[in-house]
Write an enzyme that holds these catalytic residues in place. Structure first.
Site, short mmCIF file in Angstrom:
data_model
loop_
_atom_site.label_atom_id
_atom_site.label_comp_id
_atom_site.label_asym_id
_atom_site.label_seq_id
_atom_site.Cartn_x
_atom_site.Cartn_y
_atom_site.Cartn_z
N HIS A 115 44.42 15.01 50.52
CA HIS A 115 45.51 14.06 50.33
C HIS A 115 46.84 14.78 50.53
O HIS A 115 46.87 15.99 50.73
CB HIS A 115 45.43 13.36 48.97
CG HIS A 115 45.58 14.25 47.77
ND1 HIS A 115 44.64 15.22 47.44
CD2 HIS A 115 46.54 14.33 46.82
CE1 HIS A 115 45.02 15.83 46.32
NE2 HIS A 115 46.17 15.31 45.94
N HIS A 117 49.65 15.40 48.66
CA HIS A 117 50.48 16.05 47.65
C HIS A 117 50.79 17.51 48.02
O HIS A 117 49.96 18.20 48.60
CB HIS A 117 49.83 15.97 46.27
CG HIS A 117 49.94 14.60 45.65
ND1 HIS A 117 49.18 14.20 44.58
CD2 HIS A 117 50.73 13.54 45.97
CE1 HIS A 117 49.49 12.95 44.25
NE2 HIS A 117 50.42 12.53 45.08
N ASP A 119 50.91 20.30 46.50
CA ASP A 119 50.05 21.40 46.05
C ASP A 119 48.69 21.38 46.74
O ASP A 119 47.79 22.15 46.38
CB ASP A 119 49.88 21.40 44.53
CG ASP A 119 49.24 20.14 43.97
OD1 ASP A 119 49.47 19.06 44.55
OD2 ASP A 119 48.52 20.22 42.97
N HIS A 120 48.56 20.52 47.76
CA HIS A 120 47.34 20.49 48.58
C HIS A 120 47.65 20.69 50.06
O HIS A 120 46.73 20.92 50.85
CB HIS A 120 46.61 19.16 48.38
CG HIS A 120 46.08 19.00 46.99
ND1 HIS A 120 44.75 19.22 46.67
CD2 HIS A 120 46.71 18.69 45.83
CE1 HIS A 120 44.59 19.03 45.36
NE2 HIS A 120 45.76 18.72 44.84
N HIS A 172 44.02 8.16 43.33
CA HIS A 172 45.04 9.16 42.96
C HIS A 172 46.20 9.02 43.93
O HIS A 172 47.36 8.89 43.53
CB HIS A 172 44.40 10.55 43.04
CG HIS A 172 45.34 11.68 42.77
ND1 HIS A 172 45.94 11.88 41.55
CD2 HIS A 172 45.77 12.69 43.58
CE1 HIS A 172 46.69 12.96 41.60
NE2 HIS A 172 46.62 13.46 42.83
N ASP A 191 41.57 15.67 44.20
CA ASP A 191 41.99 15.22 42.86
C ASP A 191 41.39 13.86 42.50
O ASP A 191 41.87 13.21 41.58
CB ASP A 191 43.51 15.12 42.79
CG ASP A 191 44.19 16.48 42.77
OD1 ASP A 191 43.48 17.50 42.79
OD2 ASP A 191 45.43 16.52 42.78
N HIS A 229 41.29 21.29 40.64
CA HIS A 229 42.07 21.84 39.52
C HIS A 229 41.16 22.27 38.38
O HIS A 229 40.07 21.71 38.18
CB HIS A 229 43.06 20.81 38.98
CG HIS A 229 44.19 20.50 39.91
ND1 HIS A 229 45.37 21.21 39.89
CD2 HIS A 229 44.32 19.56 40.87
CE1 HIS A 229 46.19 20.71 40.80
NE2 HIS A 229 45.57 19.71 41.41
#
Length: 317
Positions: A115, A117, A119-120, A172, A191, A229
């Site tokens: 996805h 975001h 942090d990905h 998410h 996530d 995570h």
């Protein structure tokens, strides 16, 4: 964000042993009991913890290297030793990936984004500069840096000797996808699903997210689940608060506490384990959970899921 994996346990062990060499020995011995291969200590990256561990698990056609990134993310590298193909699943942090790739002598060929975001996808462009093909969801293509190949749910593509199926796990984010390696029984779900939890519902709806989790729940029980995570201790505390009568959950909670106390990862997990203990997969099978979150007998199960998610959002361990 929770405290970085291993960093907190390092401090805990250091206070008790007062010896760095003793800490390393303890972590190494602990890793042997769980099948983990310690590969990295003392990273000099300013943005990452001082202690690094890389765990490796082998499957029939590839192996997976797992390592901490940022404060609580995991990085994953999938390597097919026969073809030499190596895929990163999401890219939280360039230095962490670069270190593991160099240490193992692997050359990155693919990036599989779950996805959009940050942090990905944060290291997409840095890693792409070295000749890498980036896959991601067609519906999130405009938000995924450097995307080359846009995929849709139910698409399949070849990675090394493996066929990869794209799964719709939106909720998410609305276009969130997972990568399912059916032959090896492995799914990388970002996530969408966590060990004992699921992602926050930033863009999707309860009905969409519940449908996504049911899709994951329908995979074989022995499917190995790589989530992005290390949130399991907090998730376990919440799960126990809404289903204290689940004996298997009580046992798992103790196991999670023991692992996190010494800095061991709780990822990967399995679909079977999540079906038995994860409250977000159990709203339609556990009366205790429904009562705990104030769901009525007349509530549809997507509504029940929404109430479980809201309860988790409010929960403070």
């Amino acid at each position: 964000m929770v405290t970085a994996l291993v960093h907190s346990s390092w401090n805990h062990l250091l206070k008790k042993s007062r010896s760095k060499s003793t800490c390393i020995l303890l972590l190494y011995l602990s890793s042997l009991t769980k099948g983990f291969d310690i590969r990295r200590f003392g990273s000099k990256s300013a943005s990452t913890p001082n202690v690094r561990m890389s765990a490796t698990k082998k499957y029939s056609t590839f192996e997976v290297a797992q390592f901490p990134c940022l404060s609580d993310n995991y990085g994953f590298l999938i390597h097919d030793p026969e073809t030499g193909n190596t895929a990163a699943v999401d890219t939280p942090e360039y230095e962490a990936y670069k270190h593991v790739l160099e240490k193992r002598g692997w050359k990155l060929s693919h990036i599989l984004c779950t996805h959009h975001h940050w942090d990905h996808t944060g290291a997409n462009l840095d890693l792409k500069a070295e000749g890498v093909t980036i896959y991601g969801a067609e519906s999130e293509a405009s938000k995924i840096p450097g995307i080359d190949i846009q995929v849709k749910p139910e698409d399949t593509f070849q990675f090394g000797r493996s066929e990869v199926k794209v799964m719709d796990v939106g909720g998410h984010t609305s276009g969130h996808i997972a990568y399912y390696f059916e032959k090896d029984g492995v799914v990388f779900c970002g996530d969408a699903l966590f060990a004992l939890g699921c992602g926050r519902m930033f863009e999707g709806t309860p009905a969409q997210f519940w449908a996504s989790l049911k899709r994951l729940r329908e995979l074989p029980d022995d499917t190995c689940v790589y989530c992005a995570h290390e949130y399991t201790l907090s998730n376990a505390n919440f799960a126990l608060s809404v289903e204290p009568g689940n004996e298997e959950l009580v046992k798992r909670h103790k196991e999670v506490c023991s692992k996190r106390q010494v800095g061991e990862p709780t990822v990967p997990t399995t679909i079977g384990e999540e079906k038995r203990t994860n409250p977000f997969l159990r709203g339609d099978v556990s009366t205790e959970i429904r009562r705990s979150v104030g769901a009525s007998d007349s509530d549809e199960y997507d509504v029940v899921f929404g109430k479980i998610r809201q309860a988790k959002d409010r929960f403070r361990a």
